[in-house]
Design a protein around this motif. Structure first.
Motif, PDB file in Angstrom:
ATOM      1  N   ALA A  88      26.258   8.349  34.656  1.00  0.00           N
ATOM      2  CA  ALA A  88      25.004   8.004  33.983  1.00  0.00           C
ATOM      3  C   ALA A  88      24.468   9.228  33.257  1.00  0.00           C
ATOM      4  CB  ALA A  88      23.984   7.504  35.004  1.00  0.00           C
ATOM      5  N   ALA A  89      24.117   9.062  31.996  1.00  0.00           N
ATOM      6  CA  ALA A  89      23.528  10.148  31.224  1.00  0.00           C
ATOM      7  C   ALA A  89      22.063  10.282  31.619  1.00  0.00           C
ATOM      8  CB  ALA A  89      23.645   9.845  29.728  1.00  0.00           C
ATOM      9  N   PRO A  90      21.501  11.488  31.537  1.00  0.00           N
ATOM     10  CA  PRO A  90      20.087  11.637  31.871  1.00  0.00           C
ATOM     11  C   PRO A  90      19.237  10.838  30.891  1.00  0.00           C
ATOM     12  CG  PRO A  90      20.942  13.662  30.877  1.00  0.00           C
ATOM     13  CD  PRO A  90      22.111  12.737  31.096  1.00  0.00           C
ATOM     14  N   ALA A  91      18.220  10.162  31.415  1.00  0.00           N
ATOM     15  CA  ALA A  91      17.389   9.292  30.581  1.00  0.00           C
ATOM     16  C   ALA A  91      16.516  10.083  29.626  1.00  0.00           C
ATOM     17  CB  ALA A  91      16.538   8.388  31.458  1.00  0.00           C
ATOM     18  N   THR A  92      16.101  11.253  30.011  1.00  0.00           N
ATOM     19  CA  THR A  92      15.250  12.079  29.159  1.00  0.00           C
ATOM     20  C   THR A  92      15.619  13.534  29.364  1.00  0.00           C
ATOM     21  OG1 THR A  92      13.559  12.269  30.871  1.00  0.00           O
ATOM     22  CG2 THR A  92      13.279  10.494  29.276  1.00  0.00           C
ATOM     23  N   PRO A  93      15.313  14.381  28.389  1.00  0.00           N
ATOM     24  CA  PRO A  93      15.532  15.812  28.616  1.00  0.00           C
ATOM     25  C   PRO A  93      14.686  16.279  29.805  1.00  0.00           C
ATOM     26  CG  PRO A  93      15.107  15.379  26.294  1.00  0.00           C
ATOM     27  CD  PRO A  93      14.825  14.108  27.042  1.00  0.00           C
ATOM     28  N   THR A  94      15.206  17.208  30.583  1.00  0.00           N
ATOM     29  CA  THR A  94      14.484  17.728  31.738  1.00  0.00           C
ATOM     30  C   THR A  94      13.658  18.962  31.392  1.00  0.00           C
ATOM     31  OG1 THR A  94      16.427  18.979  32.385  1.00  0.00           O
ATOM     32  CG2 THR A  94      16.134  16.797  33.389  1.00  0.00           C
ATOM     33  N   ALA A  95      13.827  19.462  30.188  1.00  0.00           N
ATOM     34  CA  ALA A  95      13.069  20.607  29.689  1.00  0.00           C
ATOM     35  C   ALA A  95      12.915  20.422  28.178  1.00  0.00           C
ATOM     36  CB  ALA A  95      13.813  21.904  29.991  1.00  0.00           C
ATOM     37  N   PRO A  96      11.970  21.124  27.559  1.00  0.00           N
ATOM     38  CA  PRO A  96      11.836  20.994  26.097  1.00  0.00           C
ATOM     39  C   PRO A  96      13.137  21.385  25.395  1.00  0.00           C
ATOM     40  CG  PRO A  96       9.965  22.166  27.021  1.00  0.00           C
ATOM     41  CD  PRO A  96      10.972  22.020  28.129  1.00  0.00           C
ATOM     42  N   VAL A  97      13.512  20.585  24.395  1.00  0.00           N
ATOM     43  CA  VAL A  97      14.706  20.886  23.609  1.00  0.00           C
ATOM     44  C   VAL A  97      14.331  20.988  22.136  1.00  0.00           C
ATOM     45  CG1 VAL A  97      16.413  19.884  25.171  1.00  0.00           C
ATOM     46  CG2 VAL A  97      15.321  18.432  23.502  1.00  0.00           C
ATOM     47  N   THR A  98      14.878  21.996  21.471  1.00  0.00           N
ATOM     48  CA  THR A  98      14.683  22.145  20.035  1.00  0.00           C
ATOM     49  C   THR A  98      15.719  21.271  19.354  1.00  0.00           C
ATOM     50  OG1 THR A  98      13.880  24.387  20.335  1.00  0.00           O
ATOM     51  CG2 THR A  98      14.619  23.778  18.118  1.00  0.00           C
ATOM     52  N   LEU A  99      15.238  20.342  18.526  1.00  0.00           N
ATOM     53  CA  LEU A  99      16.125  19.342  17.936  1.00  0.00           C
ATOM     54  C   LEU A  99      16.617  19.717  16.542  1.00  0.00           C
ATOM     55  CD1 LEU A  99      14.112  16.251  19.137  1.00  0.00           C
ATOM     56  CD2 LEU A  99      16.214  17.163  20.123  1.00  0.00           C
TER      57      LEU A  99
END
Length: 142
Positions: free
Chosen positions: A37-48
């Protein structure tokens, strides 16, 4: 009316042998293809990416981060997780502002997170998003 023949021993054994195989097929379908299962949301801020990558009235899919970002006509941003709420598959296609899940065909509006085509029934989770130093950043504690 003719009597129905009873099941032979061979028929019963054949059915018993195929049952585990059918179960494996269903189990493989329940997750995103590789079973993890892929993580549903980032667990920390991510620069996109750069702020200019998301056009007004449009959306951009960030596959590696499992995030979609949309920009309203007023310039405001919204971000959503791109893990399908139906079976946990990572959504890998954006057509206009519609996200398309590769596993079972669920479709979501990238500007609202709402389901536009079943089998999913729950909307995508919204993520905090903002622009920092000219880059879009999404995730918790933004």
């Amino acid at each position: 009316m003719p009597a129905r023949p009873s099941a032979t021993r061979r028929t019963v054994l054949r059915g018993a042998a195929l049952t585990p195989v059918a179960g494996l097929g269903l189990a493989a379908c329940s997750q995103g293809g590789d079973g993890a299962a892929a993580p549903a949301t980032p667990t920390a801020p991510v620069t996109l990416g750069a702020d200019g990558e998301v056009p007004e009235g449009g959306a951009k899919l960030y596959r590696d981060e499992n995030v979609v970002v949309s920009r309203a006509k007023d310039g405001s941003l919204k971000a959503y997780s791109t893990i399908c709420t139906h079976a946990g598959c990572a959504i890998d296609k954006l057509s206009g502002t519609t996200l398309v899940c590769p596993c079972h065909g669920s479709r979501f509006d990238a500007t609202t997170g709402k389901v536009v085509q079943a089998p999913a029934t729950e909307p995508l989770p919204e993520l905090p998003v903002e622009v920092k130093n000219g880059h879009i950043v999404a995730g918790p504690a933004v």
